[in-house]
Scaffold this motif. Structure first.
Motif, PDB file in Angstrom:
ATOM      1  N   ASP A  66       0.864  -1.182   0.000  1.00 31.09           N
ATOM      2  CA  ASP A  66       0.000   0.000   0.000  1.00 31.09           C
ATOM      3  C   ASP A  66       0.899   1.230   0.000  1.00 31.09           C
ATOM      4  O   ASP A  66       1.233   1.770   1.065  1.00 31.09           O
ATOM      5  CB  ASP A  66      -0.924  -0.015   1.222  1.00 31.09           C
ATOM      6  CG  ASP A  66      -2.000   1.046   1.136  1.00 31.09           C
ATOM      7  OD1 ASP A  66      -2.081   1.743   0.097  1.00 31.09           O
ATOM      8  OD2 ASP A  66      -2.764   1.181   2.095  1.00 31.09           O
ATOM      9  N   PRO A  67       1.295   1.690  -1.164  1.00 30.28           N
ATOM     10  CA  PRO A  67       2.271   2.787  -1.219  1.00 30.28           C
ATOM     11  C   PRO A  67       1.754   4.117  -0.696  1.00 30.28           C
ATOM     12  O   PRO A  67       2.528   5.005  -0.377  1.00 30.28           O
ATOM     13  CB  PRO A  67       2.615   2.887  -2.709  1.00 30.28           C
ATOM     14  CG  PRO A  67       1.487   2.255  -3.413  1.00 30.28           C
ATOM     15  CD  PRO A  67       0.913   1.229  -2.492  1.00 30.28           C
ATOM     16  N   THR A  68       0.451   4.265  -0.571  1.00 34.05           N
ATOM     17  CA  THR A  68      -0.083   5.542  -0.087  1.00 34.05           C
ATOM     18  C   THR A  68      -0.338   5.540   1.420  1.00 34.05           C
ATOM     19  O   THR A  68      -0.753   6.533   1.984  1.00 34.05           O
ATOM     20  CB  THR A  68      -1.408   5.872  -0.819  1.00 34.05           C
ATOM     21  OG1 THR A  68      -2.344   4.812  -0.598  1.00 34.05           O
ATOM     22  CG2 THR A  68      -1.159   6.068  -2.300  1.00 34.05           C
ATOM     23  N   GLU A  69      -0.062   4.420   2.082  1.00 36.26           N
ATOM     24  CA  GLU A  69      -0.247   4.319   3.526  1.00 36.26           C
ATOM     25  C   GLU A  69       0.786   5.189   4.243  1.00 36.26           C
ATOM     26  O   GLU A  69       1.950   5.224   3.867  1.00 36.26           O
ATOM     27  CB  GLU A  69      -0.089   2.858   3.949  1.00 36.26           C
ATOM     28  CG  GLU A  69      -0.254   2.621   5.428  1.00 36.26           C
ATOM     29  CD  GLU A  69      -0.057   1.153   5.768  1.00 36.26           C
ATOM     30  OE1 GLU A  69       0.257   0.880   6.926  1.00 36.26           O
ATOM     31  OE2 GLU A  69      -0.202   0.313   4.881  1.00 36.26           O
ATOM     32  N   PRO A  70       0.387   5.908   5.275  1.00 31.13           N
ATOM     33  CA  PRO A  70       1.347   6.740   6.018  1.00 31.13           C
ATOM     34  C   PRO A  70       2.405   5.891   6.709  1.00 31.13           C
ATOM     35  O   PRO A  70       2.161   4.756   7.093  1.00 31.13           O
ATOM     36  CB  PRO A  70       0.492   7.465   7.062  1.00 31.13           C
ATOM     37  CG  PRO A  70      -0.917   7.191   6.723  1.00 31.13           C
ATOM     38  CD  PRO A  70      -0.973   6.047   5.767  1.00 31.13           C
ATOM     39  N   VAL A  71       3.594   6.455   6.855  1.00 30.11           N
ATOM     40  CA  VAL A  71       4.709   5.745   7.482  1.00 30.11           C
ATOM     41  C   VAL A  71       5.009   6.417   8.816  1.00 30.11           C
ATOM     42  O   VAL A  71       5.106   7.639   8.906  1.00 30.11           O
ATOM     43  CB  VAL A  71       5.955   5.788   6.567  1.00 30.11           C
ATOM     44  CG1 VAL A  71       7.123   5.079   7.219  1.00 30.11           C
ATOM     45  CG2 VAL A  71       5.636   5.189   5.211  1.00 30.11           C
ATOM     46  N   ALA A  72       5.172   5.596   9.851  1.00 28.41           N
ATOM     47  CA  ALA A  72       5.474   6.129  11.175  1.00 28.41           C
ATOM     48  C   ALA A  72       6.899   6.666  11.191  1.00 28.41           C
ATOM     49  O   ALA A  72       7.765   6.215  10.440  1.00 28.41           O
ATOM     50  CB  ALA A  72       5.309   5.030  12.217  1.00 28.41           C
ATOM     51  N   LEU A  73       7.169   7.648  12.045  1.00 25.72           N
ATOM     52  CA  LEU A  73       8.500   8.247  12.130  1.00 25.72           C
ATOM     53  C   LEU A  73       9.559   7.209  12.482  1.00 25.72           C
ATOM     54  O   LEU A  73      10.698   7.301  12.032  1.00 25.72           O
ATOM     55  CB  LEU A  73       8.513   9.367  13.175  1.00 25.72           C
ATOM     56  CG  LEU A  73       7.875  10.676  12.738  1.00 25.72           C
ATOM     57  CD1 LEU A  73       7.847  11.666  13.896  1.00 25.72           C
ATOM     58  CD2 LEU A  73       8.642  11.270  11.579  1.00 25.72           C
ATOM     59  N   GLU A  74       9.217   6.186  13.262  1.00 24.74           N
ATOM     60  CA  GLU A  74      10.183   5.161  13.658  1.00 24.74           C
ATOM     61  C   GLU A  74      10.620   4.313  12.458  1.00 24.74           C
ATOM     62  O   GLU A  74      11.671   3.682  12.474  1.00 24.74           O
ATOM     63  CB  GLU A  74       9.592   4.224  14.728  1.00 24.74           C
ATOM     64  CG  GLU A  74       9.142   4.894  15.998  1.00 24.74           C
ATOM     65  CD  GLU A  74       7.706   5.423  15.896  1.00 24.74           C
ATOM     66  OE1 GLU A  74       6.850   4.754  15.304  1.00 24.74           O
ATOM     67  OE2 GLU A  74       7.465   6.521  16.382  1.00 24.74           O
ATOM     68  N   ASP A  75       9.797   4.259  11.435  1.00 24.64           N
ATOM     69  CA  ASP A  75      10.090   3.414  10.270  1.00 24.64           C
ATOM     70  C   ASP A  75      11.030   4.089   9.256  1.00 24.64           C
ATOM     71  O   ASP A  75      11.516   3.427   8.343  1.00 24.64           O
ATOM     72  CB  ASP A  75       8.797   3.010   9.564  1.00 24.64           C
ATOM     73  CG  ASP A  75       7.953   2.084  10.435  1.00 24.64           C
ATOM     74  OD1 ASP A  75       8.537   1.418  11.323  1.00 24.64           O
ATOM     75  OD2 ASP A  75       6.736   2.025  10.222  1.00 24.64           O
ATOM     76  N   TRP A  76      11.276   5.367   9.409  1.00 28.27           N
ATOM     77  CA  TRP A  76      12.158   6.055   8.466  1.00 28.27           C
ATOM     78  C   TRP A  76      13.606   5.760   8.844  1.00 28.27           C
ATOM     79  O   TRP A  76      14.107   6.227   9.877  1.00 28.27           O
ATOM     80  CB  TRP A  76      11.922   7.561   8.493  1.00 28.27           C
ATOM     81  CG  TRP A  76      10.618   7.958   7.835  1.00 28.27           C
ATOM     82  CD1 TRP A  76       9.420   8.110   8.443  1.00 28.27           C
ATOM     83  CD2 TRP A  76      10.438   8.220   6.450  1.00 28.27           C
ATOM     84  NE1 TRP A  76       8.464   8.457   7.534  1.00 28.27           N
ATOM     85  CE2 TRP A  76       9.063   8.530   6.286  1.00 28.27           C
ATOM     86  CE3 TRP A  76      11.249   8.213   5.329  1.00 28.27           C
ATOM     87  CZ2 TRP A  76       8.506   8.849   5.061  1.00 28.27           C
ATOM     88  CZ3 TRP A  76      10.701   8.524   4.117  1.00 28.27           C
ATOM     89  CH2 TRP A  76       9.336   8.828   3.972  1.00 28.27           C
ATOM     90  N   GLU A  77      14.291   4.983   8.026  1.00 24.37           N
ATOM     91  CA  GLU A  77      15.662   4.573   8.324  1.00 24.37           C
ATOM     92  C   GLU A  77      16.645   5.752   8.401  1.00 24.37           C
ATOM     93  O   GLU A  77      17.529   5.797   9.237  1.00 24.37           O
ATOM     94  CB  GLU A  77      16.160   3.584   7.273  1.00 24.37           C
ATOM     95  CG  GLU A  77      15.439   2.258   7.305  1.00 24.37           C
ATOM     96  CD  GLU A  77      15.867   1.356   6.171  1.00 24.37           C
ATOM     97  OE1 GLU A  77      16.766   1.752   5.381  1.00 24.37           O
ATOM     98  OE2 GLU A  77      15.311   0.257   6.064  1.00 24.37           O
ATOM     99  N   PHE A  78      16.465   6.730   7.536  1.00 26.00           N
ATOM    100  CA  PHE A  78      17.453   7.827   7.491  1.00 26.00           C
ATOM    101  C   PHE A  78      17.325   8.760   8.696  1.00 26.00           C
ATOM    102  O   PHE A  78      18.258   9.510   8.977  1.00 26.00           O
ATOM    103  CB  PHE A  78      17.327   8.600   6.170  1.00 26.00           C
ATOM    104  CG  PHE A  78      16.174   9.551   6.092  1.00 26.00           C
ATOM    105  CD1 PHE A  78      16.329  10.886   6.466  1.00 26.00           C
ATOM    106  CD2 PHE A  78      14.948   9.130   5.647  1.00 26.00           C
ATOM    107  CE1 PHE A  78      15.282  11.761   6.386  1.00 26.00           C
ATOM    108  CE2 PHE A  78      13.892  10.010   5.561  1.00 26.00           C
ATOM    109  CZ  PHE A  78      14.048  11.332   5.927  1.00 26.00           C
TER     110      PHE A  78
END
Length: 83
Positions: free
Chosen positions: A69-81
């Protein structure tokens, strides 16, 4: 005596009516050799072209990323950078 000298000696000893036949045979040998060389060159070039094609597309035959689901929001913890 070298092969070239032996060949010249044989040509000089040929009767004149066989000289044309000998010349045709020598030309046939040259053409046959050129054809074999051309086949060899084509085969080696096709191998080179195939390698170039493989190098041109390094990701070919690799597994693509999958996005459920590419339009699903991503949690801040999931951002690797950000970590």
């Amino acid at each position: 005596m070298t092969n070239k000298e032996l060949l010249i000696q044989e040509i000089e000893s040929l009767p004149s009516e066989l000289l044309t036949e000998a010349l045709d045979f020598i030309r046939f040998i040259k053409i046959s050799h050129a054809r074999r060389q051309l086949k060899t060159d084509i085969n080696s070039n096709s191998d080179t072209a195939q390698q170039a094609q493989t190098n041109r597309y390094p990701l070919h035959d690799t597994q693509p990323y999958r996005y459920d689901d590419p339009t699903e929001p991503v949690a801040l913890e999931d951002w690797e950078f950000l970590q």
